[in-house]
Design an enzyme around this catalytic site. Structure first.
Site, PDB file in Angstrom:
ATOM      1  N   GLU A 292       0.846  -1.200   0.000  1.00 26.70           N
ATOM      2  CA  GLU A 292       0.000   0.000   0.000  1.00 26.70           C
ATOM      3  C   GLU A 292       0.880   1.249   0.000  1.00 26.70           C
ATOM      4  OE1 GLU A 292      -2.483   1.839  -0.753  1.00 26.70           O
ATOM      5  OE2 GLU A 292      -4.032   0.904   0.491  1.00 26.70           O
TER       6      GLU A 292
ATOM      7  N   ARG B 276      -6.815   1.470  13.037  1.00 27.50           N
ATOM      8  CA  ARG B 276      -5.428   1.706  12.643  1.00 27.50           C
ATOM      9  C   ARG B 276      -5.408   2.714  11.505  1.00 27.50           C
ATOM     10  NH1 ARG B 276      -4.520  -0.126   7.635  1.00 27.50           N
ATOM     11  NH2 ARG B 276      -5.568  -1.985   6.816  1.00 27.50           N
TER      12      ARG B 276
ATOM     13  N   ASN C 160      -4.652   3.901   7.828  1.00 29.36           N
ATOM     14  CA  ASN C 160      -4.555   3.289   6.517  1.00 29.36           C
ATOM     15  C   ASN C 160      -3.802   4.258   5.614  1.00 29.36           C
ATOM     16  OD1 ASN C 160      -5.184   0.934   4.917  1.00 29.36           O
ATOM     17  ND2 ASN C 160      -6.644   2.177   3.780  1.00 29.36           N
TER      18      ASN C 160
ATOM     19  N   ASN D 147      -8.944   5.905   2.268  1.00 28.41           N
ATOM     20  CA  ASN D 147      -8.045   5.391   1.245  1.00 28.41           C
ATOM     21  C   ASN D 147      -7.503   6.495   0.343  1.00 28.41           C
ATOM     22  OD1 ASN D 147      -6.899   2.796   0.747  1.00 28.41           O
ATOM     23  ND2 ASN D 147      -8.938   1.897   0.807  1.00 28.41           N
TER      24      ASN D 147
ATOM     25  N   ASP E 135      -9.694   1.723  -4.128  1.00 27.08           N
ATOM     26  CA  ASP E 135      -8.693   1.672  -3.054  1.00 27.08           C
ATOM     27  C   ASP E 135      -7.796   2.896  -3.149  1.00 27.08           C
ATOM     28  OD1 ASP E 135      -6.576   0.794  -1.249  1.00 27.08           O
ATOM     29  OD2 ASP E 135      -7.390  -1.218  -1.442  1.00 27.08           O
TER      30      ASP E 135
END
Length: 315
Positions: A26, A121, A123, A171, A225
């Site tokens: 990511e 958490r 991202n 995202n 995403d």
């Protein structure tokens, strides 16, 4: 293909980077100055660095950190990076080669003192063209579409300012200085939103849905995403469940091109290379996927160039 596309005929090449597998890759960031691609392996608490000149990937486990959501180099501080480490915004020091690295400073913490956030958490995160950090949270486990307990933040001099709440999965991020726009993805909304953005103040307003991926003909609920943008203002949207990157014209909301990859879970993308004309793509191998899922790819021959990514300005 049964999507209503305005497709361009493209001849592009998809190639894996060597030793680049991450269980949940990511947040790719291309550093122009060093010709390095940095990204994270979220679930293993790792930073990764692809050296363009060496054609080699280096891996680093952050000590005492179980998950890491994003990585951005710090301006003027070689070997230092701002990362989303669990629910902390931290500075990590890494020489780019060692197999371990460490947090040297915690800049801010979020969502402390309330048990409903214990499963959260950080991202994805990214800096705007002025070096301001934006990042969001999500639940680590559970139904992200029903229990929307994440928040979207801007770093503001030692603390994180809440920009939006009721977030499912925070995202993709992108900015267009030519049009004074910011783009943001909450995956749980199945869409990409555009905001009017004040680059002087770092303020966003007037949300507008650019494209809704919930019900495209022939597809069932594509999950947007990560995201990047090219020099002409087109968006490149990773589809976590769609084997592809979608090139979208934000003015019309039309998918211009579908860039296919050999794995399903596409997590994000960033333009890099000496001419910013290589699209680097991170992927995942979770939920029963097997390798080459999780590989990071480079895509050449697209005939487009990206915009420079900005480092984090600490002060």
């Amino acid at each position: 293909m049964n999507l209503k596309l305005m497709s361009k005929i493209m001849s592009y090449k998809v190639e894996p980077l060597p030793n680049s597998v991450a269980d949940l890759g990511e947040a790719p960031h291309w550093d122009i100055a060093t010709q390095n691609l940095y990204y994270v392996d979220i679930v293993n608490g790792k930073l990764l660095r692809y050296d363009f000149n060496e054609n080699k990937v280096y891996h680093c486990k952050i000590e005492n950190v179980s998950v890491v959501g994003f990585v951005v180099p710090v301006e003027g501080e070689p070997n230092k990076f701002v990362v989303g480490a669990e629910r902390d915004i931290s500075i990590v020091e890494w020489d780019g080669v060692s197999e371990t690295c460490e947090v040297v400073k915690v800049l801010a913490q979020v969502e402390q003192g309330d048990e409903i956030y214990d499963g959260n958490r950080f991202n994805d995160g990214k800096c705007d063209p002025r070096g301001r950090l934006y990042a969001g949270t999500m639940r680590y486990f559970g139904d992200h579409f029903e229990f929307r307990r994440g928040k979207f933040y801007k770093y503001n001099g030692g603390s994180m300012e809440v920009i939006k709440d009721n977030i499912g999965i925070s995202n993709g991020l992108a900015w267009n200085e030519d049009t004074n726009k910011m783009y943001y993805i909450d995956t749980a909304d199945f869409n990409v939103k555009e905001y009017d953005y004040d680059f002087t103040l770092g303020e966003l307003k007037n949300p507008r849905v650019v494209i809704d991926l919930k019900s495209y003909e022939g597809r069932d609920k594509l999950l947007p995403d990560g995201m990047t943008i090219d020099a002409k203002g087109y968006l490149y949207i990773a589809t976590f469940n769609g084997h592809s990157i979608l090139q979208v014209n934000p003015k019309t909301g039309k998918i211009e091109t579908e860039i296919k990859l050999p794995v399903k879970q596409i997590t994000s993308a960033a333009f890099g290379g000496p001419n910013l004309d290589i699209l680097y793509v991170t992927t995942a191998n979770i939920f029963g996927q097997t390798q080459p899922a999780g590989t990071t790819y480079k895509i050449t021959g697209l005939g487009v160039k990206g915009t420079p990514m900005t480092k984090f300005k600490l002060n």
